[in-house]
Design an enzyme around this catalytic site. Sequence first.
Site, PDB file in Angstrom:
ATOM      1  N   ASN A   1      68.326  21.305 -84.751  1.00 13.70           N
ATOM      2  CA  ASN A   1      68.717  22.330 -83.773  1.00 13.70           C
ATOM      3  C   ASN A   1      69.176  23.608 -84.466  1.00 13.70           C
ATOM      4  O   ASN A   1      68.861  24.711 -84.007  1.00 13.70           O
ATOM      5  CB  ASN A   1      69.797  21.785 -82.828  1.00 13.70           C
ATOM      6  CG  ASN A   1      69.206  20.837 -81.810  1.00 13.70           C
ATOM      7  OD1 ASN A   1      68.587  21.273 -80.843  1.00 13.70           O
ATOM      8  ND2 ASN A   1      69.346  19.545 -82.048  1.00 13.70           N
TER       9      ASN A   1
ATOM     10  N   MET B   1      79.389  15.630 -85.132  1.00 14.73           N
ATOM     11  CA  MET B   1      79.801  14.338 -84.584  1.00 14.73           C
ATOM     12  C   MET B   1      81.288  14.041 -84.802  1.00 14.73           C
ATOM     13  O   MET B   1      81.662  12.956 -85.230  1.00 14.73           O
ATOM     14  CB  MET B   1      78.924  13.232 -85.190  1.00 14.73           C
ATOM     15  CG  MET B   1      77.436  13.495 -85.035  1.00 14.73           C
ATOM     16  SD  MET B   1      76.927  13.827 -83.326  1.00 14.73           S
ATOM     17  CE  MET B   1      76.636  12.164 -82.771  1.00 14.73           C
TER      18      MET B   1
ATOM     19  N   ASN C   1      78.645  22.924 -76.813  1.00 12.28           N
ATOM     20  CA  ASN C   1      78.171  21.688 -77.426  1.00 12.28           C
ATOM     21  C   ASN C   1      76.835  21.288 -76.815  1.00 12.28           C
ATOM     22  O   ASN C   1      76.623  21.467 -75.615  1.00 12.28           O
ATOM     23  CB  ASN C   1      79.196  20.573 -77.184  1.00 12.28           C
ATOM     24  CG  ASN C   1      78.770  19.250 -77.809  1.00 12.28           C
ATOM     25  OD1 ASN C   1      78.351  19.205 -78.973  1.00 12.28           O
ATOM     26  ND2 ASN C   1      78.845  18.162 -77.052  1.00 12.28           N
TER      27      ASN C   1
ATOM     28  N   HIS D   1      74.384  18.118 -76.077  1.00 15.16           N
ATOM     29  CA  HIS D   1      74.463  16.655 -75.970  1.00 15.16           C
ATOM     30  C   HIS D   1      73.129  16.111 -75.444  1.00 15.16           C
ATOM     31  O   HIS D   1      72.587  16.653 -74.483  1.00 15.16           O
ATOM     32  CB  HIS D   1      75.616  16.252 -75.045  1.00 15.16           C
ATOM     33  CG  HIS D   1      75.814  14.771 -75.006  1.00 15.16           C
ATOM     34  ND1 HIS D   1      76.389  14.076 -76.056  1.00 15.16           N
ATOM     35  CD2 HIS D   1      75.486  13.851 -74.069  1.00 15.16           C
ATOM     36  CE1 HIS D   1      76.408  12.781 -75.748  1.00 15.16           C
ATOM     37  NE2 HIS D   1      75.867  12.618 -74.555  1.00 15.16           N
TER      38      HIS D   1
END
Length: 196
Positions: free
Chosen positions: A13, A92, A109, A111
Site C-alpha cells: 500500500n 500492526m 487506518n 483495514h
Amino acid sequence: MKIAVLASGRGSNAAALFKAKESGILRDAEFACLISDKPDAPALEEAKLHGVEYVYIPPEHQGAKISETACLKYIEFLKSRNVELVVLAGFMRILPPAFVEAFQGNMINLHPSLLPSFKGKDAIKQAFEYGVKICGCTVHFVSNELDAGKIIAQKAVEILPSDTLQAIESRVHEAEHNLLISVVSDFCSGKFQKNA
Ligand code: GAR
C-alpha cells in the site's frame, strides 16, 4: 500536504501511494517519511526505492502495543517532519491515546474488511472462513478503539464460490490500493478539514 506512512510489513500500500505520486495522481502529496516498527520490514525497502525518507523506530514493547516512550519518539519524529496526515498502511500496533490525540482527525487506518465486521488480525481469512459472500476494505479515522473510528470510505469485493483465500486476498489488496489512493487524494484536495 506532508504525509507519513506507518507500515509493519510488505508495504504494497505504501508502494501504491508512492507510485501514484510519481505518476501524477497524487500531485499534491508530499511523502515526508515512512516509519516502521520492524527493522526488516520490506516497507522500508519500498520507501528507499521511491526516495522517501525511512526510519525504524523500535516499539519498545513485546505485545501489540508501543510503549509510552516509543510513542513520544514517533510523535517527535512526525512533528519534526511537519507531517499533516498520518497513514497507517499495515501498521500492526495499537497506538496509545497520546498518539491518537496528537493526530486526531489527521490519522487514517486501512483495514482489509468491511468494518465493523472482522476487526483485528487476519481479517480476510476471518471473512473467508465465516463464509460471507461480500468482503472488502475500509479506510477510517483512527480512534482509541481498535478498528472503530469514523469510516471514510469502503470498497466491496465479491467472494465467488470457486475462490481460494489467496485469490480473495489478492483482490482485496488491489481494492485497498485504489481506495487508499482515492482517500489520500481527497485529503490533499482539502475534502477533510479537521475531523473530531
Ligand atoms: C493490508 O491488507 C492492510 O489492510 C492490513 O495489513 C495489510 C498491509 O499490506 N492492515 C491491517 O490488517 C490493520 N488492522 P501491505 O503491507 O502490503 O501494505
